[in-house]
Design a protein around this motif. Structure first.
Motif, PDB file in Angstrom:
ATOM      1  N   ILE A   1       0.850  -1.193   0.000  1.00 55.38           N
ATOM      2  CA  ILE A   1       0.000   0.000   0.000  1.00 55.38           C
ATOM      3  C   ILE A   1       0.885   1.243   0.000  1.00 55.38           C
ATOM      4  O   ILE A   1       1.716   1.426   0.899  1.00 55.38           O
ATOM      5  CB  ILE A   1      -0.943   0.001   1.214  1.00 55.38           C
ATOM      6  N   LEU A   2       0.708   2.074  -1.006  1.00 57.44           N
ATOM      7  CA  LEU A   2       1.503   3.296  -1.129  1.00 57.44           C
ATOM      8  C   LEU A   2       0.841   4.462  -0.412  1.00 57.44           C
ATOM      9  O   LEU A   2       1.527   5.288   0.186  1.00 57.44           O
ATOM     10  CB  LEU A   2       1.702   3.648  -2.608  1.00 57.44           C
ATOM     11  N   TYR A   3      -0.489   4.557  -0.497  1.00 59.58           N
ATOM     12  CA  TYR A   3      -1.237   5.617   0.178  1.00 59.58           C
ATOM     13  C   TYR A   3      -2.487   5.031   0.820  1.00 59.58           C
ATOM     14  O   TYR A   3      -3.061   4.069   0.325  1.00 59.58           O
ATOM     15  CB  TYR A   3      -1.718   6.706  -0.806  1.00 59.58           C
ATOM     16  N   GLU A   4      -2.887   5.671   1.911  1.00 58.57           N
ATOM     17  CA  GLU A   4      -4.187   5.398   2.515  1.00 58.57           C
ATOM     18  C   GLU A   4      -4.984   6.700   2.510  1.00 58.57           C
ATOM     19  O   GLU A   4      -4.404   7.797   2.518  1.00 58.57           O
ATOM     20  CB  GLU A   4      -4.029   4.894   3.951  1.00 58.57           C
ATOM     21  N   PRO A   5      -6.311   6.618   2.491  1.00 59.90           N
ATOM     22  CA  PRO A   5      -7.142   7.824   2.467  1.00 59.90           C
ATOM     23  C   PRO A   5      -6.835   8.761   3.638  1.00 59.90           C
ATOM     24  O   PRO A   5      -6.688   8.322   4.788  1.00 59.90           O
ATOM     25  CB  PRO A   5      -8.569   7.274   2.572  1.00 59.90           C
ATOM     26  N   GLY A   6      -6.706  10.049   3.337  1.00 55.07           N
ATOM     27  CA  GLY A   6      -6.502  11.047   4.375  1.00 55.07           C
ATOM     28  C   GLY A   6      -5.069  11.230   4.818  1.00 55.07           C
ATOM     29  O   GLY A   6      -4.782  12.139   5.612  1.00 55.07           O
ATOM     30  N   ILE A   7      -4.155  10.404   4.319  1.00 58.69           N
ATOM     31  CA  ILE A   7      -2.749  10.487   4.720  1.00 58.69           C
ATOM     32  C   ILE A   7      -1.984  11.360   3.733  1.00 58.69           C
ATOM     33  O   ILE A   7      -2.152  11.235   2.523  1.00 58.69           O
ATOM     34  CB  ILE A   7      -2.115   9.089   4.796  1.00 58.69           C
ATOM     35  N   LYS A   8      -1.131  12.223   4.252  1.00 59.22           N
ATOM     36  CA  LYS A   8      -0.346  13.117   3.407  1.00 59.22           C
ATOM     37  C   LYS A   8       0.555  12.319   2.473  1.00 59.22           C
ATOM     38  O   LYS A   8       1.186  11.351   2.877  1.00 59.22           O
ATOM     39  CB  LYS A   8       0.506  14.052   4.263  1.00 59.22           C
ATOM     40  N   ILE A   9       0.610  12.735   1.219  1.00 50.18           N
ATOM     41  CA  ILE A   9       1.412  12.044   0.216  1.00 50.18           C
ATOM     42  C   ILE A   9       2.855  12.541   0.284  1.00 50.18           C
ATOM     43  O   ILE A   9       3.133  13.716   0.027  1.00 50.18           O
ATOM     44  CB  ILE A   9       0.841  12.281  -1.203  1.00 50.18           C
ATOM     45  N   GLN A  10       3.747  11.654   0.634  1.00 48.32           N
ATOM     46  CA  GLN A  10       5.165  12.008   0.761  1.00 48.32           C
ATOM     47  C   GLN A  10       5.917  11.841  -0.562  1.00 48.32           C
ATOM     48  O   GLN A  10       6.855  12.593  -0.842  1.00 48.32           O
ATOM     49  CB  GLN A  10       5.831  11.130   1.832  1.00 48.32           C
TER      50      GLN A  10
ATOM     51  N   VAL B   1      -1.570  12.389  -7.991  1.00 51.71           N
ATOM     52  CA  VAL B   1      -1.953  13.656  -8.629  1.00 51.71           C
ATOM     53  C   VAL B   1      -2.547  14.660  -7.636  1.00 51.71           C
ATOM     54  O   VAL B   1      -2.595  15.859  -7.927  1.00 51.71           O
ATOM     55  CB  VAL B   1      -2.955  13.425  -9.789  1.00 51.71           C
ATOM     56  N   SER B   2      -2.969  14.195  -6.459  1.00 58.64           N
ATOM     57  CA  SER B   2      -3.503  15.125  -5.461  1.00 58.64           C
ATOM     58  C   SER B   2      -2.482  16.193  -5.104  1.00 58.64           C
ATOM     59  O   SER B   2      -2.835  17.319  -4.752  1.00 58.64           O
ATOM     60  CB  SER B   2      -3.908  14.359  -4.194  1.00 58.64           C
ATOM     61  N   VAL B   3      -1.203  15.839  -5.228  1.00 57.82           N
ATOM     62  CA  VAL B   3      -0.125  16.773  -4.890  1.00 57.82           C
ATOM     63  C   VAL B   3      -0.183  18.011  -5.779  1.00 57.82           C
ATOM     64  O   VAL B   3      -0.073  19.147  -5.298  1.00 57.82           O
ATOM     65  CB  VAL B   3       1.249  16.071  -5.029  1.00 57.82           C
ATOM     66  N   ILE B   4      -0.383  17.812  -7.084  1.00 61.10           N
ATOM     67  CA  ILE B   4      -0.381  18.957  -8.001  1.00 61.10           C
ATOM     68  C   ILE B   4      -1.719  19.678  -8.014  1.00 61.10           C
ATOM     69  O   ILE B   4      -1.816  20.802  -8.498  1.00 61.10           O
ATOM     70  CB  ILE B   4      -0.016  18.519  -9.432  1.00 61.10           C
ATOM     71  N   LEU B   5      -2.757  19.052  -7.459  1.00 56.75           N
ATOM     72  CA  LEU B   5      -4.082  19.678  -7.418  1.00 56.75           C
ATOM     73  C   LEU B   5      -4.299  20.457  -6.126  1.00 56.75           C
ATOM     74  O   LEU B   5      -5.358  21.042  -5.923  1.00 56.75           O
ATOM     75  CB  LEU B   5      -5.176  18.616  -7.578  1.00 56.75           C
ATOM     76  N   GLY B   6      -3.297  20.437  -5.260  1.00 56.54           N
ATOM     77  CA  GLY B   6      -3.377  21.216  -4.030  1.00 56.54           C
ATOM     78  C   GLY B   6      -3.940  20.479  -2.841  1.00 56.54           C
ATOM     79  O   GLY B   6      -4.053  21.044  -1.754  1.00 56.54           O
ATOM     80  N   GLY B   7      -4.298  19.196  -3.028  1.00 55.06           N
ATOM     81  CA  GLY B   7      -4.869  18.439  -1.918  1.00 55.06           C
ATOM     82  C   GLY B   7      -3.833  18.020  -0.895  1.00 55.06           C
ATOM     83  O   GLY B   7      -4.025  18.135   0.311  1.00 55.06           O
ATOM     84  N   GLY B   8      -2.734  17.490  -1.384  1.00 56.66           N
ATOM     85  CA  GLY B   8      -1.661  17.083  -0.479  1.00 56.66           C
ATOM     86  C   GLY B   8      -1.856  15.712   0.137  1.00 56.66           C
ATOM     87  O   GLY B   8      -0.890  15.022   0.453  1.00 56.66           O
ATOM     88  N   ALA B   9      -3.115  15.317   0.323  1.00 56.56           N
ATOM     89  CA  ALA B   9      -3.419  14.012   0.906  1.00 56.56           C
ATOM     90  C   ALA B   9      -4.241  13.200  -0.088  1.00 56.56           C
ATOM     91  O   ALA B   9      -4.947  13.746  -0.933  1.00 56.56           O
ATOM     92  CB  ALA B   9      -4.189  14.162   2.216  1.00 56.56           C
TER      93      ALA B   9
END
Length: 232
Positions: free
Chosen positions: A38-47, A82-90
């Motif tokens: 698992i690379l990401y979980e919902p609500g967790i900041k993308i590193q 892609v959330s990173v470039i859309l301003g979400g961050g998580a």
């Protein structure tokens, strides 16, 4: 591996202008991804963001009861995060490795820095995001209106587009989680496709025997998404 060779392994990175790649490659490294990781979980900041080389990453929506369903998948045509470039961050979904292999890993802040300072890179990543939105929309329609055999055919074909050869290593349990259906439904669908001579399925190994026929067997969703990615 030389950095210029690293760029050529992912179709999206291959489109980066050379001057921008020269900035990105300072932060890029190749990593190995194992099936089920698992690379990401919902609500967790993308590193980190990932640009798959010969791996496939499934993006899943997770319900409160733990049930999952695939909303899209990413292979060597794109990036995960892609959330990173859309301003979400998580992340709003789970990102899980569907097929093991390698990927190019870059810190989110480093990619965002290049994105914010390069109009060509920004346009390129926005075009990819549009294609991804199309895939997500089409997947939602497919899951609602098309048969399990058609959905399975779509998943197999889209996976093969990102891999070499005509074989996949994937269990019925994983497929069920991706499609949001019971394992027994996947078993029945796989048996029907095998009986019709489209595939051979043995202990988690699927071989496509007649791709042309399988493309006719699947729904229009496969072609719509493929055309959208080819457009940019």
């Amino acid at each position: 591996m030389e950095q210029k060779d690293l760029k050529s392994k992912n179709l999206l990175l291959r489109c980066f202008p050379q001057k921008d790649w020269e900035l990105v490659h300072l932060y890029a490294k190749e990593v190995e991804l194992k099936t089920g990781s698992i690379l990401y979980e919902p609500g967790i900041k993308i590193q980190y963001v990932y640009f798959p080389i010969n791996s496939i990453i499934a993006i899943q929506h997770v319900l409160e009861n733990g049930s999952t369903a695939e909303v899209c998948s990413v292979g060597n045509e794109g990036m995960v995060g892609v959330s990173v470039i859309l301003g979400g961050g998580a992340s709003s979904n789970r990102a899980i490795v569907q097929n093991a292999g390698s990927a190019i890993q870059i810190k989110s802040c480093d990619l965002l820095n290049v994105f914010n300072n390069s109009i060509p890179v920004a346009h390129l990543l926005f075009h990819f995001t549009q294609a991804k939105i199309t895939q997500m929309s089409q997947t939602a329609v497919c899951n609602r209106h098309h048969s399990i055999e058609q959905q399975l055919s779509r998943l197999l074909l889209s996976s093969l587009d990102r891999l070499f050869g005509n074989e996949l290593t994937i269990t019925q349990e994983v497929i069920g989680g991706l499609l949001g259906v019971r394992r027994e439904s996947v078993t029945d669908a796989a048996h029907r496709l095998q009986h019709e001579g489209y595939i051979s399925y043995v202990r988690g190994h699927i071989t496509i025997l007649n791709r042309a026929a399988l493309e006719k067997r699947t729904c229009e969703c496969y072609g719509v998404v493929k055309k959208e990615y080819e457009r940019w």
